[in-house]
Enzyme design. Structure first.
Site, short mmCIF file in Angstrom:
data_model
loop_
_atom_site.label_atom_id
_atom_site.label_comp_id
_atom_site.label_asym_id
_atom_site.label_seq_id
_atom_site.Cartn_x
_atom_site.Cartn_y
_atom_site.Cartn_z
N ASP A 158 87.52 25.42 41.63
CA ASP A 158 88.43 26.17 40.86
C ASP A 158 88.21 27.57 40.63
OD1 ASP A 158 90.91 26.25 39.13
OD2 ASP A 158 90.28 24.58 37.85
N ASP A 213 99.44 25.34 38.23
CA ASP A 213 99.59 23.83 37.98
C ASP A 213 100.89 23.58 38.08
OD1 ASP A 213 96.93 24.19 37.94
OD2 ASP A 213 96.42 23.59 35.79
C1 GLA Z 1 92.93 24.46 36.59
C2 GLA Z 1 93.33 23.87 38.00
C3 GLA Z 1 93.83 22.14 37.37
C4 GLA Z 1 92.66 21.43 36.98
C5 GLA Z 1 92.04 22.25 35.62
C6 GLA Z 1 91.06 21.70 35.18
O1 GLA Z 1 94.06 24.32 35.80
O2 GLA Z 1 94.37 24.17 38.54
O3 GLA Z 1 94.09 21.55 38.88
O4 GLA Z 1 91.67 21.42 37.80
O5 GLA Z 1 92.11 23.56 35.94
O6 GLA Z 1 90.58 22.53 34.01
#
Ligand code: GLA
Length: 412
Positions: A158, A213
């Site tokens: 990430d 997301d």
């Molecule tokens: C980010 C990613 C998500 C998830 C969260 C975890 O927002 O895009 O898919 O992995 O972090 O904290």
């Protein structure tokens, strides 16, 4: 044979590098060929966030096999954020949370492997993960060795808390670290498309997120006041990145995010969401609670006709061909001259479709595929109904409910 004298041998040894005991060989480039079709599996984040533990993983793995998900192609179980303790140990090692995982991570990986499945973990290129656990910055090689020692198969990486570093360098460093650690691990970049990973990540990773997301809604933007960021309905994500399709393909996928099928939308919307992820050749990573999965959700996620579209070996991301009266037509070239085509009612009202094939030739400008229905007649198979549906000689006429799809395969 000519006799080779000692000075020649010494010269050869020196130049061939045999004598360079102190030479550092930096492995470069990802492990090739680990994701020739879009990866399929399950990830804990969408439903459980950091509320994850050993029992959940074991039950999910058991159901993945018993429900037919594994037979349909789902094989990765990926633990997202929240699997570690809040601090590294005195030697700088990551520590799997002993309360959540009382038997240790290695035993859990072995359990998942014993089911014939693969295992993945999550970390972040920054100083901390998005949920505030230790990030990998400065520990790339150490963490990669740790993952290899656990025998994991997949790493999602990430992009939170990354002030002061650049994405291409950070992801390259981790990619090299994984390669050096020596265990083939699918490398899944998750930097949300902020730095256009599709332009530089192909040598480093097997897939990369292309958006912020996902959110379990059809076409909404969900704004998080705290932190000032948005999550996106699945049609927003599809729309946002429909034009970078030429960057996606076998072993280097545009990742439209973990799915929200079974996470609160209607079955119709779930079916449309799944159809789109198949049309877009996105990784198919389920994000629902398998222990509460309805038969309808299971039927959507395991539809073999749709999965065949997603897993088609050409590996081409589909594109939007036309829009008429709120009905979008998306097409995806498949191997052997076939096409998948989806009619998608993006509106709130039922719609009638009357589609004249002959007036709608398909031209794929990025990959060079064409279908001219004046020259070639295609047989039609309705993929959701699993039935033959005539040919392209006659117009396609159909009713489509709001937010619903008709997905067809055209066979020359
Ligand atoms: C980010 C990613 C998500 C998830 C969260 C975890 O927002 O895009 O898919 O992995 O972090 O904290």
């Amino acid at each position: 044979m000519k006799k080779i004298t000692l000075p020649f041998i010494l010269l050869f040894v020196a130049f061939s590098g045999f004598s360079q005991g102190n030479k550092v060989t930096q492995a470069a480039g990802k492990f090739d060929g680990l994701a020739m079709t879009p990866p399929m599996g399950w990830n804990s984040w969408n439903t459980f966030e950091t509320n994850i533990d050993e029992k959940l993983v074991k039950e999910t793995a058991d159901i993945m096999v018993a429900s037919g998900m594994a037979a349909a192609g789902y094989n990765y179980i990926v633990l997202d954020d929240g699997w570690m303790t809040k601090e590294r140990d005195a030697n700088g090692n990551l520590v799997p949370d002993p309360i959540k995982f009382p038997n240790g991570m290695k035993a859990l990986v072995e359990y998942v492997h014993s089911k014939g499945l693969k295992f993945g973990l999550y970390n972040c290129a920054g100083t901390q993960t998005c949920a505030g656990y230790p990030g990998t910055r400065g520990f790339e090689y150490q963490d990669a060795r740790f993952y290899a020692s656990l025998d994991i198969d997949y790493l999602k990486y990430d992009w939170c808390n990354t002030a002061g570093i650049t994405a291409p360098e950070a992801y390259k460093t981790m990619s090299n670290a994984l390669k050096t650690a020596g265990r083939p691990i699918v490398f899944s970049l998750c930097e949300w498309g902020d730095n256009q990973p599709w332009e530089w990540a192909k040598p480093m990773g097997n897939l990369w997120r292309i958006s912020g997301d996902i959110y379990p809604c059809f076409d909404c933007e969900f704004h998080h006041e705290e932190g000032n960021w948005s999550s996106w309905g699945f049609m927003k994500i599809a729309e946002m990145r429909k034009d970078i399709r030429k960057y996606s393909g076998p072993d280097h996928w545009n990742d439209f995010d973990m799915m929200e099928v079974g996470d609160g939308m209607t079955n119709t919307e779930d079916k449309t969401h799944f159809s789109m992820w198949c049309m877009l050749a996105s990784p198919l990573i389920a994000g629902n609670d398998f222990r509460k999965m309805s038969p309808e959700t299971l039927a959507i996620l395991t539809n073999e006709n749709l999965i065949a579209v997603n897993q088609d070996k050409l590996g081409i991301q589909g594109f939007k061909l036309t829009v008429e009266d709120g009905v979008e037509v998306w097409v995806k070239p498949l191997s052997d001259g076939a096409w998948a085509i989806t009619f998608l009612n993006r509106t709130e009202l039922p719609k009638k479709v009357n589609f004249d094939w002959k007036k709608n030739p398909i031209k794929d400008a990025d990959f060079g595929f064409e279908a001219d229905f004046n020259k070639t007649i295609f047989k039609i198979k309705d993929l959701w109904k699993n039935k033959d549906a005539g040919t392209t000689k006659k117009n396609l006429t159909a009713d489509i409910a709001s937010h619903d799809v008709i997905t067809l395969k055209l066979i020359p």
